[in-house]
Enzyme design. Structure first.
Site, PDB file in Angstrom:
ATOM      1  N   HIS A 196      -4.934   6.332   0.391  1.00  0.00           N
ATOM      2  CA  HIS A 196      -4.819   5.580   1.655  1.00  0.00           C
ATOM      3  C   HIS A 196      -5.179   4.551   0.391  1.00  0.00           C
ATOM      4  O   HIS A 196      -6.612   4.512  -1.156  1.00  0.00           O
ATOM      5  CB  HIS A 196      -6.040   5.075   2.326  1.00  0.00           C
ATOM      6  CG  HIS A 196      -4.840   5.210   3.521  1.00  0.00           C
ATOM      7  ND1 HIS A 196      -3.851   4.816   4.186  1.00  0.00           N
ATOM      8  CD2 HIS A 196      -5.180   6.881   4.022  1.00  0.00           C
ATOM      9  CE1 HIS A 196      -3.537   5.264   5.305  1.00  0.00           C
ATOM     10  NE2 HIS A 196      -3.983   6.666   4.811  1.00  0.00           N
ATOM     11  N   GLU A 199       0.530  -1.086   0.138  1.00  0.00           N
ATOM     12  CA  GLU A 199      -0.188  -0.102   0.093  1.00  0.00           C
ATOM     13  C   GLU A 199       1.151   1.081  -0.050  1.00  0.00           C
ATOM     14  O   GLU A 199       0.531   2.120  -0.556  1.00  0.00           O
ATOM     15  CB  GLU A 199      -0.858   0.365   1.107  1.00  0.00           C
ATOM     16  CG  GLU A 199      -2.026   1.318   1.316  1.00  0.00           C
ATOM     17  CD  GLU A 199      -2.666   1.476   2.384  1.00  0.00           C
ATOM     18  OE1 GLU A 199      -3.377   1.871   2.573  1.00  0.00           O
ATOM     19  OE2 GLU A 199      -2.648   0.137   3.302  1.00  0.00           O
ATOM     20  N   GLU A 212      -9.586   5.808   0.907  1.00  0.00           N
ATOM     21  CA  GLU A 212      -9.945   4.624  -0.021  1.00  0.00           C
ATOM     22  C   GLU A 212     -10.027   4.100  -1.231  1.00  0.00           C
ATOM     23  O   GLU A 212     -11.006   3.934  -1.444  1.00  0.00           O
ATOM     24  CB  GLU A 212     -10.098   4.175   1.945  1.00  0.00           C
ATOM     25  CG  GLU A 212      -9.860   4.199   2.896  1.00  0.00           C
ATOM     26  CD  GLU A 212      -8.723   2.979   3.143  1.00  0.00           C
ATOM     27  OE1 GLU A 212      -8.144   2.457   2.090  1.00  0.00           O
ATOM     28  OE2 GLU A 212      -8.424   3.599   4.583  1.00  0.00           O
TER      29      GLU A 212
END
Length: 589
Positions: A490, A437, A552
């Site tokens: 993210h 990530e 996200e």
């Protein structure tokens, strides 16, 4: 097994293994790859539908046997081969003196391999077109970001699609300079003379149009001359070898009153010479028309005020020949538009105020008849014609792609802090195929950074490399810079591998409008499953006094979505979506 039967078998094995070095040497000619995922599946064929036959680990290197699409067949030793996904590998060129992959911080030279390549102010189609290149034109490559290359020439600096740039080999493999002494004349209005054959080299003077020079040698687009008794260099593109310059392609000069140009940019600077180096002496606005007095190197000379002349970039003018109407532009012929959305309105005229006469769906294609303002006139199936807004379709062919105006002006001079999640010892989540990530968030942030910076935005990254930054430091950066917006980037993960989509989080009601605008724009651009904009109790938005959101941008725990978010196309789309969402937010606030 009896010993006498073993002897022939051993001899055969010796012959087979003895030939392996030669086989490996042949394979090495295709180069090699290094694995970048923590653990990468090896498959029996070039696709996810083929069975897994093994796995390889990060850092391991393998010779390339062949390539097919986005898959690479690698040699696993002996006669055993397997296929791996290209996007989890780093290629190493068979010739160490040259690698076609240039890092974001590297520099090099290259050439354009298509006519009419648009040069943009920033890395994305939402940025203003500031010029164009033709096939074969030499450029200096400043770096790559996503699908875009930052380039410059002596006249212009900007971003182009890297697909249409060929990277030149290093000097070790370049042809030596020619040394035949010849005479030449300068074809540019003002030509910079440099100490060395490089745009980074110091200027030692200038030559005017028609100046005679002696060319001692030529190398990589540069001509060596003598200037004030010393050796110096000029761009060979603007030196005509032999004879005086004439009014041909080296210096197109249409007679006065032959052409009229209409300004197509919202606001266009007028300069004292035909170069971005020229001083700004005035400006003109969209829709104004002027007589073109002269044209050189894609710049036009106009009388912008009574008795005052100056130069402006020619690519921001729609030129028309004075006198009888000319035939439709050749650039429109054999061009078509493709609809990007279902239910696209086709209208009677080039305005949203006119009646809808037809509705088209995503993927429908129509022939372009003409371009009027920011609208395409298209041929409809019933034999009639209609108009579609240029910014909601894609173009095939040579017709210009119209972008919706105005996005840049809403983010200009704003301060945006971009926060790539995780970093250093904090990897964040790890995808099923090994994607980290922390690596992906930085990649997205850097692409968004360049887009915003090119739009005149004051942009700050909380990290620009793989380093650990505490949550408190990230929030402090937002406060210190008095950010107009703070965006934390993210990628998500969950035990259920079927879960997919994008979620946007806010903590306070003040943050919600920013989250909604960015979320809507990104979902529209990427077509991800919409998981909504919702409350989230995360430190970087909870403790932030500025307007802050946390994005996200997809699930790395979903194998299909992990593969998607790693593609350059997705990264381009998500960065464009965030950019557009910010523009919408600032427009309304």
């Amino acid at each position: 097994m009896p010993r006498n039967k073993m002897v022939p078998i051993i001899l055969c094995l010796m012959l087979i293994f003895g030939s392996l070095p030669a086989l490996e040497s042949a394979r090495a000619d295709n180069g090699s790859v290094s694995i970048t995922a923590a653990s990468l599946n090896v498959r029996s064929g070039p696709g996810l539908s083929y069975p897994v036959t093994g796995s390889v680990k990060k850092g391991e290197k393998f010779s390339i046997v062949k390539e097919e699409g986005e898959w690479i067949q690698i040699s696993l030793g002996g006669s055993k081969n397997g296929w791996v996904a290209e996007w989890f590998t780093a290629k190493e060129s068979p010739n160490p003196a040259f690698s076609p992959t240039v890092s974001a911080n590297s520099k090099g030279s290259g050439s354009v391999n298509v006519n009419g390549l648009r040069v943009r102010k920033g890395p994305g189609t939402n940025h203003q077109v500031i010029g164009s290149f033709n096939s074969g034109q030499a450029v200096e490559i400043l770096g790559f970001n996503g699908n875009w290359a930052e380039v410059r020439t002596s006249n212009i600096s900007g971003w182009v699609s890297k697909e249409y740039i060929s990277v030149k080999e290093s000097k070790a493999s370049e042809a030596p300079a020619t040394s035949t002494k010849t005479s030449g004349t300068v074809t540019a209005t003002s030509l910079n003379v440099r100490e060395k054959p490089s745009l980074n080299s110091s200027k030692v003077g200038q030559l005017s149009y028609g100046a005679a020079v002696t060319v001692h040698s030529q190398s990589n687009g540069w001509a060596e001359i003598t200037y004030e008794g010393k050796s110096a260099w000029v761009s060979a593109e603007y030196v005509k070898i032999g004879g005086k310059p004439t009014a041909d392609s080296s210096k197109p000069s249409p007679p006065a009153d032959q052409f009229t140009g209409t300004v197509t940019a919202s606001q266009l600077n007028i300069r004292d010479k035909n170069s971005l180096d020229g001083s700004v002496i005035g400006s003109v606005s969209k829709g104004q028309s002027f007589r073109i007095l002269d044209e050189q190197n894609n710049w036009v000379q106009i009388e912008y005020e009574p008795g005052k002349t100056g130069w402006a970039a020619g690519w921001f003018f729609e030129k028309k020949k004075n006198g009888p109407a000319t035939a439709p532009s050749q650039s429109i012929q054999n061009s078509s538009v493709s609809m990007l959305h279902n239910g696209t309105n086709i209208r009677k005229g080039p305005s949203t105020g006119t009646a809808v006469i037809y509705r088209a769906n995503q993927g429908d294609s129509f022939e372009i008849i003409s371009v009027e303002k920011d609208w395409y006139k298209i041929a409809l199936p019933n034999g009639t014609s209609g108009f579609v807004a240029g910014w909601i379709v894609s173009v095939k062919g040579t017709a210009p792609q119209i972008e919706r105006p105005g996005a840049e002006k809403h983010t200009k001079n704003k301060t945006i802090v971009i926060d790539p999640g995780h970093g250093g010892r904090d990897n964040g989540t790890t995808g099923v195929r090994g994607t980290l990530e922390k690596t992906l968030t930085l990649k997205t942030a850097q692409l968004l950074y360049d887009k915003l910076r090119a739009a005149g935005t004051n942009v700050i990254l909380t990290r620009n490399n793989d380093q650990y930054i505490s949550l408190g430091s990230r929030v402090s950066s937002s406060h210190y810079h008095n950010a107009d917006a703070f965006i934390s980037i993210h990628y998500d993960s969950i035990n259920d591998r079927t879960v997919r989509g994008m979620t946007t989080y806010y903590y306070s009601s003040k943050q919600k409008p920013l989250g909604e605008q960015i979320h809507s724009a990104v979902v529209s651009k990427t077509m991800l499953k919409d998981r909504g904009t919702r409350f989230g109790d995360y430190h970087v938005i909870r403790e932030n006094r500025q307007t802050a959101v946390l994005l996200e941008l997809g699930y790395l725990s979903n194998p299909t979505e992990e593969m998607l978010v790693n593609t350059p196309q997705y990264q381009e789309a998500v960065a464009n979506g965030i950019f557009e969402g910010l523009a919408r937010y600032f427009k309304n606030n």
